[in-house]
Each structure stands twice: as structure tokens, then as C-alpha cells.
Design a protein around this motif. Structure first.
Motif, PDB file in Angstrom:
ATOM      1  N   SER A  46      44.185  55.706  55.931  1.00 12.54           N
ATOM      2  CA  SER A  46      44.111  54.986  57.208  1.00 12.54           C
ATOM      3  C   SER A  46      44.893  55.719  58.293  1.00 12.54           C
ATOM      4  CB  SER A  46      44.650  53.567  57.034  1.00 12.54           C
ATOM      5  OG  SER A  46      43.890  52.855  56.086  1.00 12.54           O
ATOM      6  N   SER A  50      43.640  57.239  61.992  1.00 18.74           N
ATOM      7  CA  SER A  50      44.164  56.897  63.316  1.00 18.74           C
ATOM      8  C   SER A  50      44.162  58.099  64.257  1.00 18.74           C
ATOM      9  CB  SER A  50      45.588  56.339  63.187  1.00 18.74           C
ATOM     10  OG  SER A  50      46.476  57.355  62.731  1.00 18.74           O
ATOM     11  N   THR A  53      41.189  57.914  66.523  1.00 12.69           N
ATOM     12  CA  THR A  53      41.345  57.008  67.665  1.00 12.69           C
ATOM     13  C   THR A  53      42.195  57.644  68.764  1.00 12.69           C
ATOM     14  OG1 THR A  53      41.210  55.131  66.153  1.00 12.69           O
ATOM     15  CG2 THR A  53      42.084  54.695  68.344  1.00 12.69           C
ATOM     16  N   THR A 157      39.086  45.157  57.689  1.00 13.39           N
ATOM     17  CA  THR A 157      39.186  44.874  59.125  1.00 13.39           C
ATOM     18  C   THR A 157      40.619  44.969  59.623  1.00 13.39           C
ATOM     19  OG1 THR A 157      37.285  43.393  58.900  1.00 13.39           O
ATOM     20  CG2 THR A 157      38.587  43.200  60.898  1.00 13.39           C
ATOM     21  N   SER A 160      41.592  48.555  59.763  1.00  8.47           N
ATOM     22  CA  SER A 160      40.944  49.232  60.885  1.00  8.47           C
ATOM     23  C   SER A 160      41.642  48.901  62.207  1.00  8.47           C
ATOM     24  CB  SER A 160      39.470  48.831  60.945  1.00  8.47           C
ATOM     25  OG  SER A 160      38.834  49.404  62.067  1.00  8.47           O
ATOM     26  N   PHE A 161      42.014  47.626  62.382  1.00  8.97           N
ATOM     27  CA  PHE A 161      42.680  47.251  63.630  1.00  8.97           C
ATOM     28  C   PHE A 161      44.051  47.911  63.747  1.00  8.97           C
ATOM     29  CE2 PHE A 161      45.701  44.499  65.858  1.00  8.97           C
ATOM     30  CZ  PHE A 161      45.134  44.506  67.125  1.00  8.97           C
ATOM     31  N   THR A 164      43.643  51.563  64.533  1.00 10.77           N
ATOM     32  CA  THR A 164      43.105  51.708  65.892  1.00 10.77           C
ATOM     33  C   THR A 164      44.167  51.388  66.931  1.00 10.77           C
ATOM     34  OG1 THR A 164      40.884  51.156  65.129  1.00 10.77           O
ATOM     35  CG2 THR A 164      41.318  50.918  67.479  1.00 10.77           C
ATOM     36  N   ALA A 305      37.538  51.535  71.404  1.00 10.22           N
ATOM     37  CA  ALA A 305      38.362  51.463  70.199  1.00 10.22           C
ATOM     38  C   ALA A 305      39.055  50.113  70.031  1.00 10.22           C
ATOM     39  CB  ALA A 305      39.400  52.591  70.210  1.00 10.22           C
ATOM     40  N   ALA A 309      37.781  46.719  67.774  1.00  8.76           N
ATOM     41  CA  ALA A 309      38.580  46.462  66.573  1.00  8.76           C
ATOM     42  C   ALA A 309      39.207  45.079  66.618  1.00  8.76           C
ATOM     43  CB  ALA A 309      39.658  47.532  66.429  1.00  8.76           C
ATOM     44  N   SER A 312      36.578  42.453  65.863  1.00  3.89           N
ATOM     45  CA  SER A 312      36.303  42.392  64.420  1.00  3.89           C
ATOM     46  C   SER A 312      37.433  41.694  63.677  1.00  3.89           C
ATOM     47  CB  SER A 312      36.101  43.808  63.869  1.00  3.89           C
ATOM     48  OG  SER A 312      34.997  44.429  64.472  1.00  3.89           O
ATOM     49  N   LEU A 313      38.688  41.991  64.080  1.00  7.96           N
ATOM     50  CA  LEU A 313      39.839  41.377  63.411  1.00  7.96           C
ATOM     51  C   LEU A 313      39.842  39.870  63.599  1.00  7.96           C
ATOM     52  CD1 LEU A 313      42.615  41.584  61.990  1.00  7.96           C
ATOM     53  CD2 LEU A 313      43.626  41.795  64.272  1.00  7.96           C
TER      54      LEU A 313
END
Length: 603
Positions: A46, A50, A53, A157, A160-161, A164, A305, A309, A312-313
């Protein structure tokens, strides 16, 4: 559970929302601590992602300020190429992310399946008369898959957040720290509004699952007796038991839609206000030294970005997050409390204690009937089984022999009277866990499972499962029960048992050997030798009678009664107990049975 109760439970759950989290959180921490390696691998991939991003917005800003706006097209294109390279790097990192995710998700599902099975078995042991039905199946299948999918989506998720946000905020700080002062306040306002909806949504989700399980159980009960319901004209009464649950489910769906609408409003606040604020502040930012490239880079971070994100979160937390919390809370529930009966302090399996002078088993004025208004199968039955005694139970089919063993095994509760085993109630208290160390019940359908011969013989006696110390006991049981040939054919104690390849008599033979090794002082055989030939049956019964303890046999053949110390005759009107020699003069039914047996033997 009624429909009203389900709805009320959903309404009142919001006040105690912290309690479910307190139950689930320690389990979650233990789960993650046990998989630190998988978490570390996931975090590493992860962090690599980053970088994609960060380059996305920073490269756009540098391409404008140092390249295109400065008249250096080559430099601008080079920065855009760097952003494209970052996209390829993010794709490579994402591959590793999914590999790490599977190392977390699959063990969670496997653990939940094991826990669902254990909870169902605990409920069956606590209250055998109300063994888990469709609700347990729902937990084992639908809810474990729901937890698996929700956990996977949530981890993906949230991860990802986080990566990001780290990349986007680092990029904004590198371009112009003042951008954070413009973007963060409206972003945090929307997030706070969204978090305020999580607690009531979780309460509604919990009520929905409660009602779903109750509806599944209710429909399962009606499905089993549907023919009788129609024959008796009970459709209206049956409908009245189901419709409240359906109405409760409908009301919960409406409440869930209400909170979903508020969540959508919070999403709009968090997802749109930061962009509006940045555009509104653009003239002031440009006038105070922020370059056009930095402004464009900040918009890139937001639009491409951070805000996707965040959307989605918040969607995942509002749906998968609350659903996961509610489902995991159900798997953290303790075993249900049995209705009535004294609470017995649990003892270690394999070390039962009988009070001095207590009978091995005793029935005092026991009456039992299957259903309200039905004729009693057993009526005011008194019986004392002495320690070390071999008792045979005989009588016509359907007279109550299996009911008697079920009462002694604690699987049924008497309508009147008392059933004692080793001086204590046959039905144990609600906090008693594991098998009852006082007795072992073998039904007509022998329990044999796929595994080794040793596992099938020692599952009732864990102490004998250790090949270093228990093999002598196991081999002794094999010898005294005449199982040597079957064990040798299966490949020895470590040979594999495949139940479908064994005859019913062979299955019963293996189950009897397991009972012989059981430390329980009371053995209950409910026609557990009916598929065996008479010679093998005799050898097995004599071996079981010779082991320390008490043996109660529901006799399939009268020869079993002849071998017993005493015989209990159930004839529907009265019960007579005595020896095989004296009973023909006391019981007409037993006299007829002996006469038919003697005639068959003479023939």
C-alpha cells in the motif's frame, strides 16, 4: 422472537452501540495480532501504491509551472511521463495488495465457519429438544459469506483511502501548504456528518438480521408441518405467526432507506464542498503567491484521487462496515441459556464425580408425552439403576424405550417427575460446556466419520488419542470387542475410515469400541447393535458390561435381555423390572416374548 420484539430491538440498540464494538474489537485485535506478517505485507504494498497518488498531482503542477507555462514543452512532457510511470507502479503494487488481502480474508471466513458450527453444537448440547435449525444454517452460510465479503471490501477501501490521503496531503503540502487550509475544513465537516449516521444504521442492520433469523426459523417450522397445517385448516394461524416478522422486516428496510438518504447528503457535503471551496479561493490564492500549476495540482488531487477514495470509504463504512460489525457481533455471542433447571458447575471431561451412595441413574415418577394432550409414552415411571448394573429394556416398537434413553441422556425433559444421573439432574445447567462426562449415548445410527481408525475410536476419550500413551488401551478395546479383522482391513489404527464403504454393522462395531473407551460411567445403547450378527453382538455386549460402569441396553434381541442383570419391560400400561428368570411369572408380555424366542430357537 416475535416481529414486535425484532423491531423494538432495532429501535433500542442505538443507545448501546458502543457495547457491540467492545465485544467485537478484542476479537478483531487478536485476529490481526495473529497475522502480523500478512498485515505488514499489505501495508508495504500500500505504501508503494501511495507514490502513484503523490506523483499524480505533483507531476501535473510541475508540468505546468516548470514546463508548459515556462515555454519548456519537453520538461512538461517529461513530468507527465513521470505521472504515467507512477500509474504503472500503482498497478504493480495493487497486484501485491490483493495477494496480501487474501491472507487476511480467507482465515477470517474459515474461523467464522468453525465458530458457527461450535455455536450450533453448543446450543444443541444446552437444549437438545430445540436444536438449531434454519437460523443456524443462515449463520453458517449467508452470514459467514456476508462477513467475508464485507471485510474484504472494507479492508481494501480503507487501505485505498489511507494511501490516497497520505499521497494527496503530502503532495499538497509540497506544492503549497495553504491548500490544506482551504480543503480540510469542508472535508472534515462532511466526514463528521457521515460518522453521525453510522450508529443508527448499525442498529437497523442488527434488527434486520435478528428478524431475518427469526423469519428463517419460523418458515422452517411451518415448512415441516405444512401438510398438517393445511389439513387442519390452520392457514390463518400460520399466517399470523409469519406476517408480523415480514412487517417488521419491511419497517426496518424503510428506516434503513431513511438513514441511507442522510448518508448520501453527508457524502455530497464531503465530496463537493472541498472543490467549491478551492475554486472560490482561487483568486485569493493566486494573488498570494500560489502558482497556477500548484492550484491545478491541488484540484487534481481532489478530483482524481482524494474525493473518489473518500466517496468509496464512506460508502463502504455505511454499508459493509455496519453490516460487518453486526454480523461479527452475532459470532461473539455466548451459548444460549437453557430454560429452567439448576446450574451445574462444569467439571473436566473424563472426570465425573458421583455423590457417595447415589444411583447410576434414577427416575422418580417420570411422565412424558410427545405434545400437549397426547397420551403419555411413560406414565409415573419409577426406576433405580444401580452402579455397575447391566440393565436391558424390552418392549414393542413405539412403547417408549428410546424415549427412556433420551431422558437419561438429557435430550428430553420430563413433563413430570425427576430424572437423575449420578445423583444430579440429567439435564445440565446452561454454563456446562462440552460433552456430559457422566454418560455416553449410542443410537441405532452409528456415528462414524471420515478420518483415521484411531480418531473414530478415541473421539469420546481424548486421553486415548495420544499414540505414545493411549495405543495400549485402544488395542485392548479392539481385541475384546473382536475388531481386529476390521481394523487390519482398514490399514491399522492410522488407516482411513470411509463411512460409505462400511456396512451398517461395521459402523456400529466401531462406535461400540469408541463407547468402550469412553470414561463415562453410564453407557446407553439404544438398539446400537441391531445391524450386527448375534455372535458379534454378544461379544460386544459382554465386553461393555465388563468395563467399569453401568450399562443400559435397549434390546434388539431377547438374548440381550438374558445376558442382563435385570430387565425392564415396558408394555404400555405398566413397567415391570426383574431378572430374566423371574419375569415370565410377573409379566405376560415378557412371557410371550420368551415363548416366541424359545420356539424360534427350537425350530
Amino acid at each position: 422472537m416475535t416481529g414486535t420484539g425484532a423491531g423494538a430491538g432495532a429501535g433500542g440498540a442505538g443507545a448501546g452501540e458502543a457495547e457491540p464494538w467492545r465485544r467485537v474489537a478484542p476479537e478483531g485485535r487478536r485476529f490481526l495480532r495473529g497475522r502480523r506478517g500478512a498485515v505488514a505485507r499489505l501495508a508495504g504494498w500500500s505504501f508503494l501504491e501511495s507514490a502513484h497518488t503523490f506523483l499524480g498531482g505533483y507531476a501535473v503542477a510541475r508540468a505546468l509551472d516548470d514546463g508548459f507555462l515556462a515555454g519548456r514543452t519537453g520538461t512538461g512532457l517529461a513530468w507527465l511521463a513521470a505521472a504515467a510511470a507512477g500509474a504503472f507502479l500503482g498497478g504493480f503494487a495493487l497486484r501485491g495488495v490483493f495477494a496480501g488481502l487474501s491472507d487476511l480474508v480467507e482465515p477470517l471466513r474459515d474461523g467464522l465457519v468453525r465458530r458457527a458450527v461450535r455455536q450450533a453444537l453448543d446450543r444443541a448440547v444446552t437444549d437438545p429438544a430445540r436444536a438449531p435449525g434454519a437460523g443456524a444454517v443462515s449463520r453458517l452460510t449467508q452470514q459467514t459469506e456476508m462477513a467475508r465479503d464485507s471485510f474484504a471490501g472494507l479492508v481494501l477501501t480503507v487501505r485505498s483511502f489511507v494511501v490516497t490521503a497520505v499521497g494527496a496531503f503530502a503532495g499538497m503540502a509540497a506544492l503549497a501548504p495553504v491548500l490544506l487550509l482551504v480543503v480540510l475544513p469542508p472535508l472534515l465537516l462532511g466526514v463528521a456528518a457521515f460518522l453521525a449516521t453510522l450508529r443508527p444504521m448499525a442498529a437497523v442492520q442488527r434488527g434486520s438480521l435478528d428478524t431475518d433469523e427469526a423469519l428463517a426459523d419460523r418458515l422452517g417450522e411451518l415448512g415441516e408441518g405444512l401438510r398438517d397445517v393445511v389439513a387442519c385448516g390452520g392457514q390463518a394461524a400460520a399466517r399470523g405467526r409469519v406476517e408480523p416478522l415480514i412487517a417488521a422486516q419491511e419497517a426496518l428496510a424503510r428506516r434503513l432507506a431513511h438513514w441511507a438518504a442522510l448518508r448520501t447528503l453527508a457524502l455530497g457535503t464531503a465530496g463537493r464542498l472541498p472543490v467549491v471551496a478551492l475554486l472560490a479561493a482561487a483568486p485569493w490564492l493566486l494573488a498570494h503567491g500560489v502558482t497556477a500549476g500548484a492550484l491545478a495540482g491541488g484540484l487534481t488531487y481532489l478530483v482524481q484521487a482524494l474525493l473518489p477514495a473518500l466517496d468509496s470509504l464512506m460508502t463502504a463504512l455505511g454499508s459493509a462496515g455496519t453490516r460487518l460489525l453486526v454480523v461479527l457481533e452475532r459470532f461473539c455471542e455466548s451459548a444460549p441459556q437453557a430454560a429452567g433447571g439448576p446450574v451445574a458447575k462444569p467439571r473436566p471431561v473424563g472426570h465425573p464425580v458421583r455423590p457417595a451412595g447415589a444411583a447410576a441413574a434414577e427416575l422418580r415418577g417420570v411422565t412424558f408425552a410427545y405434545g400437549f394432550g397426547a397420551a403419555p409414552v411413560l406414565d409415573a415411571l419409577d426406576l433405580v439403576v444401580r452402579p455397575g448394573e447391566h440393565l436391558a429394556v424390552v418392549g414393542p416398537s413405539g412403547i417408549g424405550k428410546s424415549t427412556l434413553t433420551a431422558l437419561l441422556a438429557g435430550m428430553l425433559a420430563p413433563d413430570a417427575g425427576t430424572v437423575l444421573v449420578a445423583g444430579a439432574p440429567a439435564r445440565r445447567g446452561p454454563d456446562a460446556g462440552g460433552p456430559d462426562p457422566r454418560r455416553t449415548l449410542l443410537p441405532q445410527q452409528a456415528y462414524v466419520f471420515t478420518g483415521t481408525v484411531r480418531e473414530n475410536l478415541t473421539h469420546l476419550c481424548p486421553e486415548a488419542d495420544d499414540p505414545r500413551h493411549g495405543d495400549a488401551r485402544v488395542r485392548h478395546a479392539v481385541t475384546v470387542l473382536g475388531l481386529d479383522g476390521l481394523v487390519q482391513r482398514l490399514g491399522g489404527l492410522d488407516g482411513e475410515v470411509r463411512p460409505r464403504l462400511l456396512s451398517r454393522g461395521e459402523c456400529q462395531h466401531l462406535a461400540l469400541a469408541a463407547a468402550h473407551l469412553s470414561p463415562a460411567p453410564l453407557l446407553l445403547l439404544d438398539e446400537a447393535t441391531c445391524h450386527m450378527d448375534p455372535r458379534t453382538e454378544e461379544r460386544a455386549e459382554r465386553a461393555l458390561a465388563a468395563r467399569p460402569g453401568t450399562l443400559v441396553v435397549v434390546a434388539h434381541r431377547l438374548t440381550s435381555a438374558a445376558r442382563a442383570d435385570r430387565v425392564l419391560v415396558l408394555d404400555g400400561t405398566r413397567a415391570v423390572c426383574g431378572t430374566h428368570t423371574e419375569l415370565p411369572t410377573r409379566s405376560p408380555l415378557y412371557r410371550d416374548l420368551v415363548g416366541r424366542w424359545d420356539g424360534t430357537a427350537d425350530g
